[in-house]
Design a protein around this motif. Structure first.
Motif, PDB file in Angstrom:
ATOM      1  N   LYS A  63      39.876  53.831  21.762  1.00 33.59           N
ATOM      2  CA  LYS A  63      39.902  52.862  20.431  1.00 33.59           C
ATOM      3  C   LYS A  63      39.322  51.713  20.557  1.00 33.59           C
ATOM      4  O   LYS A  63      39.156  50.757  19.641  1.00 33.59           O
ATOM      5  CB  LYS A  63      41.332  52.896  19.943  1.00 33.59           C
ATOM      6  CG  LYS A  63      41.886  54.072  19.677  1.00 33.59           C
ATOM      7  CD  LYS A  63      43.327  53.894  18.925  1.00 33.59           C
ATOM      8  CE  LYS A  63      43.973  54.986  18.502  1.00 33.59           C
ATOM      9  NZ  LYS A  63      45.411  55.270  18.032  1.00 33.59           N
ATOM     10  N   GLU A  64      38.843  51.158  21.788  1.00 34.40           N
ATOM     11  CA  GLU A  64      38.290  49.781  22.135  1.00 34.40           C
ATOM     12  C   GLU A  64      37.006  49.949  22.110  1.00 34.40           C
ATOM     13  O   GLU A  64      36.155  49.573  23.123  1.00 34.40           O
ATOM     14  CB  GLU A  64      38.904  49.289  23.509  1.00 34.40           C
ATOM     15  CG  GLU A  64      40.615  49.169  23.499  1.00 34.40           C
ATOM     16  CD  GLU A  64      41.089  48.628  24.570  1.00 34.40           C
ATOM     17  OE1 GLU A  64      41.637  47.472  24.642  1.00 34.40           O
ATOM     18  OE2 GLU A  64      41.101  49.483  25.636  1.00 34.40           O
ATOM     19  N   SER A  65      36.356  50.503  21.015  1.00 33.49           N
ATOM     20  CA  SER A  65      34.858  50.557  21.101  1.00 33.49           C
ATOM     21  C   SER A  65      33.820  49.235  21.234  1.00 33.49           C
ATOM     22  O   SER A  65      32.996  49.291  21.809  1.00 33.49           O
ATOM     23  CB  SER A  65      34.483  51.301  19.690  1.00 33.49           C
ATOM     24  OG  SER A  65      34.905  50.601  18.634  1.00 33.49           O
ATOM     25  N   VAL A  66      34.851  48.202  20.904  1.00 38.31           N
ATOM     26  CA  VAL A  66      33.939  46.924  20.615  1.00 38.31           C
ATOM     27  C   VAL A  66      33.870  46.523  22.132  1.00 38.31           C
ATOM     28  O   VAL A  66      32.777  46.049  22.608  1.00 38.31           O
ATOM     29  CB  VAL A  66      34.470  45.848  19.754  1.00 38.31           C
ATOM     30  CG1 VAL A  66      33.888  44.558  19.857  1.00 38.31           C
ATOM     31  CG2 VAL A  66      34.478  46.245  18.359  1.00 38.31           C
ATOM     32  N   ALA A  67      34.911  46.653  22.869  1.00 36.69           N
ATOM     33  CA  ALA A  67      34.942  46.160  24.268  1.00 36.69           C
ATOM     34  C   ALA A  67      34.032  46.944  25.024  1.00 36.69           C
ATOM     35  O   ALA A  67      33.351  46.667  25.866  1.00 36.69           O
ATOM     36  CB  ALA A  67      36.278  46.266  24.767  1.00 36.69           C
ATOM     37  N   ARG A  68      33.714  48.284  24.933  1.00 34.39           N
ATOM     38  CA  ARG A  68      32.978  49.423  25.380  1.00 34.39           C
ATOM     39  C   ARG A  68      31.649  48.882  25.128  1.00 34.39           C
ATOM     40  O   ARG A  68      30.582  48.930  26.223  1.00 34.39           O
ATOM     41  CB  ARG A  68      33.153  50.758  25.103  1.00 34.39           C
ATOM     42  CG  ARG A  68      34.789  51.112  25.734  1.00 34.39           C
ATOM     43  CD  ARG A  68      35.150  52.477  24.982  1.00 34.39           C
ATOM     44  NE  ARG A  68      34.246  53.554  25.462  1.00 34.39           N
ATOM     45  CZ  ARG A  68      34.587  54.248  26.517  1.00 34.39           C
ATOM     46  NH1 ARG A  68      35.623  54.081  27.107  1.00 34.39           N
ATOM     47  NH2 ARG A  68      33.574  55.294  26.763  1.00 34.39           N
ATOM     48  N   ALA A  69      31.290  48.656  23.964  1.00 31.21           N
ATOM     49  CA  ALA A  69      29.858  48.280  23.589  1.00 31.21           C
ATOM     50  C   ALA A  69      29.416  46.738  24.204  1.00 31.21           C
ATOM     51  O   ALA A  69      28.372  46.946  24.861  1.00 31.21           O
ATOM     52  CB  ALA A  69      29.893  48.059  22.245  1.00 31.21           C
ATOM     53  N   ARG A  70      30.427  45.911  24.447  1.00 29.00           N
ATOM     54  CA  ARG A  70      30.086  44.941  25.108  1.00 29.00           C
ATOM     55  C   ARG A  70      29.814  44.955  26.541  1.00 29.00           C
ATOM     56  O   ARG A  70      28.825  44.465  27.071  1.00 29.00           O
ATOM     57  CB  ARG A  70      31.371  43.709  25.099  1.00 29.00           C
ATOM     58  CG  ARG A  70      31.439  43.142  23.491  1.00 29.00           C
ATOM     59  CD  ARG A  70      32.735  42.432  23.463  1.00 29.00           C
ATOM     60  NE  ARG A  70      32.965  41.854  22.096  1.00 29.00           N
ATOM     61  CZ  ARG A  70      34.192  41.105  21.810  1.00 29.00           C
ATOM     62  NH1 ARG A  70      35.177  41.008  22.512  1.00 29.00           N
ATOM     63  NH2 ARG A  70      34.216  40.791  20.554  1.00 29.00           N
ATOM     64  N   CYS A  71      30.334  45.919  27.294  1.00 24.03           N
ATOM     65  CA  CYS A  71      30.171  46.072  28.449  1.00 24.03           C
ATOM     66  C   CYS A  71      28.707  46.881  28.737  1.00 24.03           C
ATOM     67  O   CYS A  71      28.208  46.369  29.637  1.00 24.03           O
ATOM     68  CB  CYS A  71      31.048  47.100  29.089  1.00 24.03           C
ATOM     69  SG  CYS A  71      33.116  46.316  29.284  1.00 24.03           S
ATOM     70  N   ILE A  72      28.432  47.749  28.010  1.00 19.72           N
ATOM     71  CA  ILE A  72      26.998  48.347  27.824  1.00 19.72           C
ATOM     72  C   ILE A  72      25.964  47.222  27.728  1.00 19.72           C
ATOM     73  O   ILE A  72      25.082  47.189  28.433  1.00 19.72           O
ATOM     74  CB  ILE A  72      26.906  49.327  26.641  1.00 19.72           C
ATOM     75  CG1 ILE A  72      28.036  50.470  26.935  1.00 19.72           C
ATOM     76  CG2 ILE A  72      25.677  49.847  26.313  1.00 19.72           C
ATOM     77  CD1 ILE A  72      27.999  51.517  25.762  1.00 19.72           C
ATOM     78  N   VAL A  73      26.086  46.291  26.689  1.00 23.68           N
ATOM     79  CA  VAL A  73      25.370  45.171  26.683  1.00 23.68           C
ATOM     80  C   VAL A  73      25.183  44.281  27.994  1.00 23.68           C
ATOM     81  O   VAL A  73      24.085  44.129  28.335  1.00 23.68           O
ATOM     82  CB  VAL A  73      25.678  44.104  25.647  1.00 23.68           C
ATOM     83  CG1 VAL A  73      24.867  42.934  25.391  1.00 23.68           C
ATOM     84  CG2 VAL A  73      25.762  45.135  24.207  1.00 23.68           C
ATOM     85  N   ALA A  74      26.368  44.100  28.339  1.00 19.15           N
ATOM     86  CA  ALA A  74      26.298  43.474  29.808  1.00 19.15           C
ATOM     87  C   ALA A  74      25.513  44.100  30.829  1.00 19.15           C
ATOM     88  O   ALA A  74      24.782  43.497  31.675  1.00 19.15           O
ATOM     89  CB  ALA A  74      27.701  42.801  30.188  1.00 19.15           C
ATOM     90  N   GLU A  75      25.628  45.449  30.980  1.00 16.19           N
ATOM     91  CA  GLU A  75      25.153  46.207  31.925  1.00 16.19           C
ATOM     92  C   GLU A  75      23.651  46.352  31.599  1.00 16.19           C
ATOM     93  O   GLU A  75      22.877  46.348  32.660  1.00 16.19           O
ATOM     94  CB  GLU A  75      25.635  47.525  32.050  1.00 16.19           C
ATOM     95  CG  GLU A  75      25.401  48.324  33.178  1.00 16.19           C
ATOM     96  CD  GLU A  75      25.992  49.878  33.311  1.00 16.19           C
ATOM     97  OE1 GLU A  75      25.435  50.837  33.807  1.00 16.19           O
ATOM     98  OE2 GLU A  75      26.878  49.915  32.620  1.00 16.19           O
ATOM     99  N   ALA A  76      23.197  46.230  30.354  1.00 17.05           N
ATOM    100  CA  ALA A  76      21.833  46.421  30.000  1.00 17.05           C
ATOM    101  C   ALA A  76      21.234  45.045  30.403  1.00 17.05           C
ATOM    102  O   ALA A  76      20.035  45.140  31.056  1.00 17.05           O
ATOM    103  CB  ALA A  76      21.583  46.648  28.523  1.00 17.05           C
ATOM    104  N   GLU A  77      21.853  43.938  30.208  1.00 13.35           N
ATOM    105  CA  GLU A  77      21.224  42.489  30.821  1.00 13.35           C
ATOM    106  C   GLU A  77      21.070  42.647  32.233  1.00 13.35           C
ATOM    107  O   GLU A  77      20.204  41.866  32.779  1.00 13.35           O
ATOM    108  CB  GLU A  77      22.208  41.544  30.229  1.00 13.35           C
ATOM    109  CG  GLU A  77      21.638  40.238  30.548  1.00 13.35           C
ATOM    110  CD  GLU A  77      22.297  39.000  30.135  1.00 13.35           C
ATOM    111  OE1 GLU A  77      22.005  38.013  29.957  1.00 13.35           O
ATOM    112  OE2 GLU A  77      23.441  39.213  29.364  1.00 13.35           O
ATOM    113  N   ILE A  78      22.190  43.217  32.955  1.00 11.37           N
ATOM    114  CA  ILE A  78      21.924  43.219  34.408  1.00 11.37           C
ATOM    115  C   ILE A  78      20.761  44.064  34.786  1.00 11.37           C
ATOM    116  O   ILE A  78      20.046  43.655  35.857  1.00 11.37           O
ATOM    117  CB  ILE A  78      23.252  43.844  35.205  1.00 11.37           C
ATOM    118  CG1 ILE A  78      24.337  42.702  35.022  1.00 11.37           C
ATOM    119  CG2 ILE A  78      23.060  44.014  36.608  1.00 11.37           C
ATOM    120  CD1 ILE A  78      25.598  43.143  35.291  1.00 11.37           C
ATOM    121  N   ALA A  79      20.549  45.066  34.178  1.00 11.17           N
ATOM    122  CA  ALA A  79      19.608  45.945  34.528  1.00 11.17           C
ATOM    123  C   ALA A  79      18.102  45.304  34.119  1.00 11.17           C
ATOM    124  O   ALA A  79      17.021  45.322  35.075  1.00 11.17           O
ATOM    125  CB  ALA A  79      19.447  47.282  33.646  1.00 11.17           C
TER     126      ALA A  79
END
Length: 406
Positions: A63-79
């Motif tokens: 149910k914490e889709s926003v938090a998961r989306a933020r993690c994906i964005v952060a991981e993309a920035e690292i990549a």
């Protein structure tokens, strides 16, 4: 959200990763893992940062889709920072949509900027500009505005619109100052230095000199016939003839351009274009064939005229003929251009950026390593390649983006 998480998030937003870690370094709950991952990324520990963010993504509930989306964005920035261009753009786009739907416009904007920066890095400027077209940076915080202007400046530099680039960098400098993040200010300063470095060499009338990016823009807008060795094209302000897939013809065109207004002896043309050491009738016949092909292709721009000793280039409309060459020429110059940004690249990322096979890139890297121009660290899929930036010149013209035709 508890006070320590809030304080750590504020520290990260201010560019203080150590301050953030002091507050959450010993915690393993999902929000703390995410903040620890972002902090490690800001400190340059990209491998550890990826591990922490992936743990955080799994730790957040469905149910914490926003938090998961933020993690994906952060991981993309690292990549992106670690030059791993194989990360899934679809996942980032889905995360951006999720953030927009839940009203997190700031992080949704950041996700879009990451997509745009990746497109710029691999030379897909039209797509990058299209994504920025309906975006208003004034609605966001200074750090996001500075990022926006850096992207705009990067596109303008590759399009050779130096006036637009300077204006964007001035806006970026102002926004970075308002944000008060030292790393962002340094990034703006580094981008500004590009405009004051040599971007190419001008070869004309037997002499050569370095050109700034602004001077390259002026040259391409002038009435000169330019044999462009940065893009393997011959052009004037209204017409361009591409010889990208015809290296022999471009070698001939460049030799004629460097010698203009004099002619080039046949023996020299044979050596430049074919590497011929001993001249026989078959070589002369091949030269006549290739000159005929070049003459046909360049007809809108110039005549290739035979002389007593060789051939000469006679422009139809231009007042002069010049050669625009890379600041440093190497058989593997395109690979060196990307590595010269000081970041660590994988061979797969270089292949994506250059639009070629990974095996071709690996051969180039092996050749450069044997010459002592690059070095690697890590093994297998974690192997990365680096080289110190060559001082005094920018690699903008070596990147895979087409020069403009007005």
């Amino acid at each position: 959200m508890d006070s320590l998480i809030t304080a750590a998030a504020r520290a990260l937003a201010a560019g203080d990763p150590l301050g953030a870690l002091k507050r959450v370094a010993l915690r393993d709950d999902a929000p703390a893992l995410a903040l620890r991952g972002i902090a490690m990324a800001q400190l340059g520990e990209f491998v550890r940062a990826k591990e922490l963010l992936r743990k955080a993504t799994r730790a957040f509930g469905p149910k914490e889709s926003v938090a998961r989306a933020r993690c994906i964005v952060a991981e993309a920035e690292i990549a992106l920072a670690s030059r791993d261009l194989s990360w899934p753009a679809k996942a980032l786009n889905a995360a951006r949509v999720t953030l927009q739907e839940h009203g997190d416009l700031l992080n949704a904007a950041h996700a879009r900027y990451l997509e745009v920066r990746r497109l710029v890095l691999i030379g897909r400027l039209d797509e990058a500009e299209h994504m920025l077209a309906d975006f208003d940076p004034t609605l966001f915080r200074p750090a996001s505005r500075a990022t926006h202007e850096l992207v705009v400046a990067g596109i303008a530099m590759r399009r050779l619109r130096t006036k637009d680039a300077r204006a964007a960098l001035a806006r970026a400098e102002l926004a970075a100052g308002q944000a008060g993040i030292p790393a962002l200010t340094a990034e703006v300063e580094n981008a500004s230095h590009v405009l004051n470095m040599s971007a190419a060499r001008l070869i004309a009338l037997g002499e050569e000199r370095p050109l700034l990016l602004e001077e390259v823009e002026g040259l391409l807008a002038s009435r000169a016939l330019v044999v462009d060795a940065c893009r393997n094209v011959v052009r004037d302000p209204s017409t361009m003839v591409s010889l990208v897939t015809r290296p022999v013809l471009f070698s001939l065109a460049r030799a004629l351009g460097e010698a203009w207004p004099d002619d080039v002896p046949r023996e020299l043309l044979l050596a430049r274009a074919f590497g011929a050491r001993f001249i026989d009738e078959s070589h002369r016949m091949r030269l006549r064939v290739e000159i005929g092909r070049l003459r046909k292709l360049l007809r809108p721009l110039a005549n290739v005229t035979a002389t007593k000793h060789g051939f000469t280039l006679v422009p139809r409309h231009a007042r002069e003929v010049v050669v625009l060459a890379r600041p440093v020429e190497d058989d593997n110059g395109a690979v060196l251009a990307f590595l010269a940004d000081g970041e660590a690249w994988s061979s797969s990322a270089l292949a994506i950026a250059l639009g070629t096979s990974q095996r071709t890139v690996q051969r180039a890297l092996d050749s450069l390593a044997a010459a002592g121009k690059v070095q690697s660290f890590g093994r297998a899929r974690a192997r990365r390649w680096i080289t110190p930036p060559v001082p005094g010149f920018t690699t903008t013209l070596l990147l895979p983006a087409p020069l403009p035709i007005e």
